[in-house]
Design a protein around this motif. Structure first.
Motif, PDB file in Angstrom:
ATOM      1  N   ASN A   1       0.842  -1.193   0.000  1.00  0.00           N
ATOM      2  CA  ASN A   1       0.000   0.000   0.000  1.00  0.00           C
ATOM      3  C   ASN A   1       0.878   1.245   0.000  1.00  0.00           C
ATOM      4  O   ASN A   1       2.032   1.215   0.432  1.00  0.00           O
ATOM      5  CB  ASN A   1      -0.941   0.037   1.209  1.00  0.00           C
ATOM      6  N   LEU A   2       0.366   2.319  -0.492  1.00  0.00           N
ATOM      7  CA  LEU A   2       0.968   3.644  -0.602  1.00  0.00           C
ATOM      8  C   LEU A   2       2.210   3.667  -1.489  1.00  0.00           C
ATOM      9  O   LEU A   2       2.232   4.331  -2.520  1.00  0.00           O
ATOM     10  CB  LEU A   2       1.309   4.228   0.780  1.00  0.00           C
ATOM     11  N   MET A   3       3.254   2.943  -1.138  1.00  0.00           N
ATOM     12  CA  MET A   3       4.517   3.076  -1.857  1.00  0.00           C
ATOM     13  C   MET A   3       4.459   2.529  -3.283  1.00  0.00           C
ATOM     14  O   MET A   3       5.341   2.819  -4.078  1.00  0.00           O
ATOM     15  CB  MET A   3       5.647   2.415  -1.077  1.00  0.00           C
ATOM     16  N   GLN A   4       3.440   1.739  -3.605  1.00  0.00           N
ATOM     17  CA  GLN A   4       3.264   1.275  -4.980  1.00  0.00           C
ATOM     18  C   GLN A   4       2.086   1.957  -5.676  1.00  0.00           C
ATOM     19  O   GLN A   4       1.729   1.597  -6.795  1.00  0.00           O
ATOM     20  CB  GLN A   4       3.090  -0.246  -5.015  1.00  0.00           C
ATOM     21  N   ASP A   5       1.507   2.939  -5.031  1.00  0.00           N
ATOM     22  CA  ASP A   5       0.394   3.672  -5.644  1.00  0.00           C
ATOM     23  C   ASP A   5       0.911   4.618  -6.728  1.00  0.00           C
ATOM     24  O   ASP A   5       1.989   5.205  -6.598  1.00  0.00           O
ATOM     25  CB  ASP A   5      -0.349   4.491  -4.592  1.00  0.00           C
ATOM     26  N   HIS A   6       0.136   4.760  -7.798  1.00  0.00           N
ATOM     27  CA  HIS A   6       0.382   5.765  -8.845  1.00  0.00           C
ATOM     28  C   HIS A   6       1.766   5.648  -9.472  1.00  0.00           C
ATOM     29  O   HIS A   6       2.383   6.658  -9.836  1.00  0.00           O
ATOM     30  CB  HIS A   6       0.180   7.174  -8.282  1.00  0.00           C
ATOM     31  N   MET A   7       2.264   4.422  -9.626  1.00  0.00           N
ATOM     32  CA  MET A   7       3.542   4.233 -10.306  1.00  0.00           C
ATOM     33  C   MET A   7       3.348   4.403 -11.807  1.00  0.00           C
ATOM     34  O   MET A   7       2.351   3.940 -12.363  1.00  0.00           O
ATOM     35  CB  MET A   7       4.119   2.844 -10.015  1.00  0.00           C
TER      36      MET A   7
END
Length: 451
Positions: free
Chosen positions: A253-259
């Motif tokens: 979650n979060l750190m792989q969002d919107h890559m």
């Protein structure tokens, strides 16, 4: 990528190349178009320290070029932190502690590098001194019909370009929210953010006294370990654990969002490569990461602590500041004492909960940034581009700044394929896990380079 420091040192010791020739090449590169806007001032001490093979044998960096971010005191030089408002200040009377340790190791200082004014952005743009282009993105684009410069990342922008082009072997910088790891990722370098307390900040102009970290960028993990050993004045112990004996995690979650697609491909390919080499990688949820926005809703440490430092300068010389930097500093003005104390306490409790959630893991793997280097033209100075600038700045800082809030340590390693825009893979953990993260990085680096 040019030879790293350790390979160059070995070549000098074996007589394959003379130290003076290395110093002259570094200076020529620093003065070339490849380093346009990377340096604010050249001080080629490396030329005066490069001709003693005996010195090389006694000191790990004798004569080899190191660049110094304009944030650090160097005796006899003005520390302006990429600004014009401080250019008239008196020169520093002594070296900062980080510079003193590099000098003691025999480093040849080649010059002061450009940076985001007062280190307050992850993009790398500077309206006063120009903005260096991300070097690896430049070379990868050179064969195309049209070259469009891309941002170098910040705030240690010139430091990254100085190392990527070959002008310096180590780029001394700072990392308050990602200012080492972001430019490392966007320029295809290794950037290590150590636990903040492990390297003294004395003599470095502050952004956030809570989060500021003194660290460096290099061309290889082994050079990074050498740089960290010099800056922290301690040895990193050797490890003999094979990769399958490390327990790793990926936060889903979060750190792989919107890559963006480039980052997605490079990151997923990297995980496949590491698993094929025997790495144990588990996916975990870390819901604490989603609390960061609420925790920082009153402004956060950097605006509050930088406003305390800048308030009188801003009152007298606001027109001399980069408007985007001034805007971010002034966000700290409304914070009340009780809000700051609440933030200190909330962070302490958050760190304890995250550390508990990470127990049993040797390191966590994430993309360093969710996007590759944006085009400089899209975020260049100008009010009409402010919205895009702040959008990009938020994305570039999102993953890395969480580690600063954690008071943790992290390393960014290049994980892109040749010909692609640079992408960084970040291995990280909580405070004082530096040795494990560095030892793991030595194992990951050749696997990531192989693809």
């Amino acid at each position: 990528m040019r030879k790293d420091l350790i390979a160059t040192r070995q070549a000098i010791e074996q007589g394959h190349i003379h130290a003076q020739a290395v110093a002259e090449e570094c200076l020529a590169l620093a003065q070339s178009d490849s380093c346009q806007h990377a340096f604010i001032q050249l001080t080629p001490e490396c030329l005066n320290k490069s001709d003693s093979t005996q010195a090389l044998q006694k000191r790990p960096m004798a004569g080899l070029a190191v660049s110094i971010k304009d944030l650090f005191d160097v005796q006899g030089q003005v520390t302006a932190a990429g600004s014009v408002v401080l250019q008239g200040q008196a020169p520093a009377s002594v070296d900062s502690q980080a510079v003193a340790r590099l000098r003691a190791a025999g480093a040849g200082l080649i010059g002061r590098t450009n940076m985001v004014e007062f280190a307050f952005s992850g993009v790398g743009v500077n309206p006063h001194h120009g903005t260096p282009a991300a070097w690896d993105a430049l070379t990868n684009s050179a064969a195309g019909s049209t070259f469009e410069p891309r941002v170098p990342g910040g705030s240690s922008s010139g430091a990254a370009v100085s190392v990527a082009t070959g002008a310096a072997f180590i780029g001394l910088g700072s990392d308050t929210g990602g200012s080492i790891r972001i430019p490392a990722a966007l320029n295809g370098l290794v950037g290590f953010k150590n636990t903040a307390r492990s390297v003294p900040t004395q003599g470095a102009l502050p952004l956030s006294t809570t989060l500021d970290t003194v660290c460096a960028m290099t061309r290889s993990v082994r050079d990074t370990i050498l740089a960290h050993e010099i800056l922290s004045a301690r040895k990193v112990p050797s490890a003999h654990r094979p990769l399958p004996h490390y327990r790793l995690a990926v936060v889903n979650n979060l750190m792989q969002d919107h890559m963006d697609p480039h980052v997605t491909r490079a990151f997923e390919r990297s995980l496949v490569t590491l698993r094929a080499a025997g790495a144990q990688i588990e996916e975990i949820a870390l819901p604490e990461l989603t609390e960061l926005g609420t925790m920082m809703s009153a402004g956060g440490f950097s605006p509050a602590e930088s406003f305390a430092w800048h308030q009188h300068l801003l009152a007298a010389h606001a027109d001399q500041y980069d408007p985007r930097v001034a805007q971010r500093i002034q966000l700290g003005a409304p914070m009340k004492a009780h809000q700051y104390i609440d933030l200190v306490n909330a962070r302490s409790a958050w760190i304890r909960r995250v550390e508990k959630a990470l127990l049993g893991y040797d390191a966590i793997l994430s993309p360093t940034t969710p996007i590759t280097a944006p085009k400089l033209a899209d975020v260049a100075p100008g009010a009409e581009r402010d919205a895009e600038f702040f959008r990009v700045n938020g994305l570039l800082l999102r993953n890395t700044s969480a580690i600063n809030t954690l008071d943790g340590c992290a390393i960014s390693l290049p994980c892109h394929q040749a010909g692609d825009l640079p992408v960084g893979l970040m291995a990280w953990h909580a405070a004082m896990h530096d040795d494990t993260v560095l030892q793991l990085a030595l194992l990951l680096e050749p696997l990531l380079q192989a693809h």
